[in-house]
Design an enzyme around this catalytic site. Structure first.
Site, PDB file in Angstrom:
ATOM      1  CB  SER A  40      49.716  19.975 -26.423  1.00 50.67           C
ATOM      2  OG  SER A  40      50.070  21.450 -26.059  1.00 50.67           O
ATOM      3  CG  ASP A 329      44.114  24.101 -21.872  1.00 51.58           C
ATOM      4  OD1 ASP A 329      44.749  24.880 -22.429  1.00 51.58           O
ATOM      5  OD2 ASP A 329      44.256  22.923 -21.960  1.00 51.58           O
ATOM      6  CG  HIS A 332      46.602  23.990 -25.397  1.00 54.42           C
ATOM      7  ND1 HIS A 332      46.702  23.168 -23.835  1.00 54.42           N
ATOM      8  CD2 HIS A 332      47.798  23.478 -25.513  1.00 54.42           C
ATOM      9  CE1 HIS A 332      47.719  22.556 -23.792  1.00 54.42           C
ATOM     10  NE2 HIS A 332      48.384  22.467 -24.800  1.00 54.42           N
TER      11      HIS A 332
END
Length: 364
Positions: A40, A329, A332
């Site tokens: 991600s 978040d 990340h």
């Protein structure tokens, strides 16, 4: 007379700027394409096309992206993959799964493509945990792209293109996170040292497969200090990092460095740059002022302690001052943090970038 001089001067300027453009364009061709594998941290939307719980195609993700739209990037704006492409004067790479159905897909592979998937890992157990596209599957996709390029360009031209291209890899965090969350898909009683051994036993075969499909320049971005993410800090009453998890994140990086060195000694035509994201992110939290950050523990977007209990959901609260947060978040980084990280991936020196940085790798 004055008009004549002006026209001559402006013509000269035109010629000079034209030549600069031509020279610049030629120089840019040192790296014709970029191929990204990973999780991600570099997913630009592949997970939008699969059945997975891990998605980022909703607000408040993308709040600082073009048109303030969520694209499937797990951050407020651009991520590492976008900045790496920009540094190489390439367009942002499309997610591979967006091209599979495109009619002109063969030409769109010429500048490279992004295979990364949120939740992906080295071990296939990450696929079962997160329903992501594992590194093995990403390499399967790349194998398909390799075939398309050979059909289009022929084998020699394809090898020439790929040998100048950069192959970016950002992987490993989800193997650790999956272990922390539940080691249910691994053999019972697997320890963290055993997990690292397992990852390091499987990764060489994966890298070798990419090498056998034409890759010669590897840019590996190591694991960050996972124990310092808002998710892990939020579990600690004092908000401190989980040092045990950090120790194994660091150990993984040292093992990857040794692995890449070994691979280079076996393959003279291979070169690599390893970036120590662990040291870089630790430096953010220890010297935030030096980088323009004021918040190193709390996520910008999320819920719960340190906003570290949930992903950035539409119901989450989010900060107005995104550029002074390290984390967007619970896991990340923000666009601001990614920008600095990629600056150092390209321009950094040892011990951050080892043995060379990506700018030097590109020039080889």
């Amino acid at each position: 007379m004055g008009h004549h001089c002006n026209s001559v001067v402006s013509f000269c300027f035109f010629i000079i700027s034209f030549l600069i453009t031509v020279i610049h364009t030629e120089a840019d061709k040192t790296v014709p394409a970029l191929f990204i594998f990973g999780d991600s941290l570099v997913d630009v939307g592949n997970n939008n096309y699969i059945l997975s719980v891990l998605k980022a195609n909703f607000p408040h993700n993308g709040i600082d992206f073009t048109d303030h739209k969520a694209t499937g990037r797990y951050t407020n704006g651009k991520n590492a993959a976008d900045f790496i492409a920009e540094k190489l004067d390439l367009l942002t790479l499309p997610p591979y799964l967006s091209l599979v159905k495109a009619s002109n897909k063969s030409t769109s592979f010429l500048g490279g493509v992004n295979f990364a998937s949120g939740g992906a890992g080295i071990l296939d157990h990450t696929k079962q945990l997160f329903a992501s596209i594992s590194l093995d599957e990403q390499i399967d996709y790349y194998s398909t792209v390799y075939g398309e390029l050979v059909n289009q360009l022929g084998a020699d031209a394809t090898q020439k293109l790929l040998s100048k291209s950069i192959f970016g890899i950002v992987i490993g965090s989800n193997d650790m996170l999956g272990y922390i969350r539940s080691s249910s898909t691994l053999p019972r009683n697997t320890t963290l040292p055993q997990l690292i051994d397992l990852m390091i036993s499987i990764l060489p075969g994966q890298l070798k497969r990419i090498y056998n499909l034409g890759a010669r320049k590897f840019a590996f971005i190591g694991m960050g200090p996972i124990g310092c993410t808002p998710s892990q800090r939020s579990l600690n009453k004092t908000g401190e990092c989980n040092e045990e998890i950090n120790y194994w994140s660091h150990t993984f990086n040292e093992r990857v460095k040794a692995l890449l060195e070994g691979m280079k000694s076996e393959n003279n035509d291979m070169n690599y740059s390893f970036f120590d994201a662990y040291s870089q992110l630790l430096d953010f939290s220890q010297n935030p002022d030096a980088y323009g950050f004021s918040e190193v523990k709390e996520a910008c977007c999320g819920l719960g302690n340190l906003r570290g209990k949930t992903p950035c959901l539409p119901i989450s609260l989010y900060c107005s001052n995104r550029s002074d947060h390290v984390f967007w978040d619970f896991y990340h980084p923000t666009e601001a943090a990614y920008r600095i990280i990629v600056d150092n991936v390209f321009e950094g020196s040892q011990p951050y970038a080892y043995p060379i940085n990506v700018k030097q790798l590109a020039a080889l």
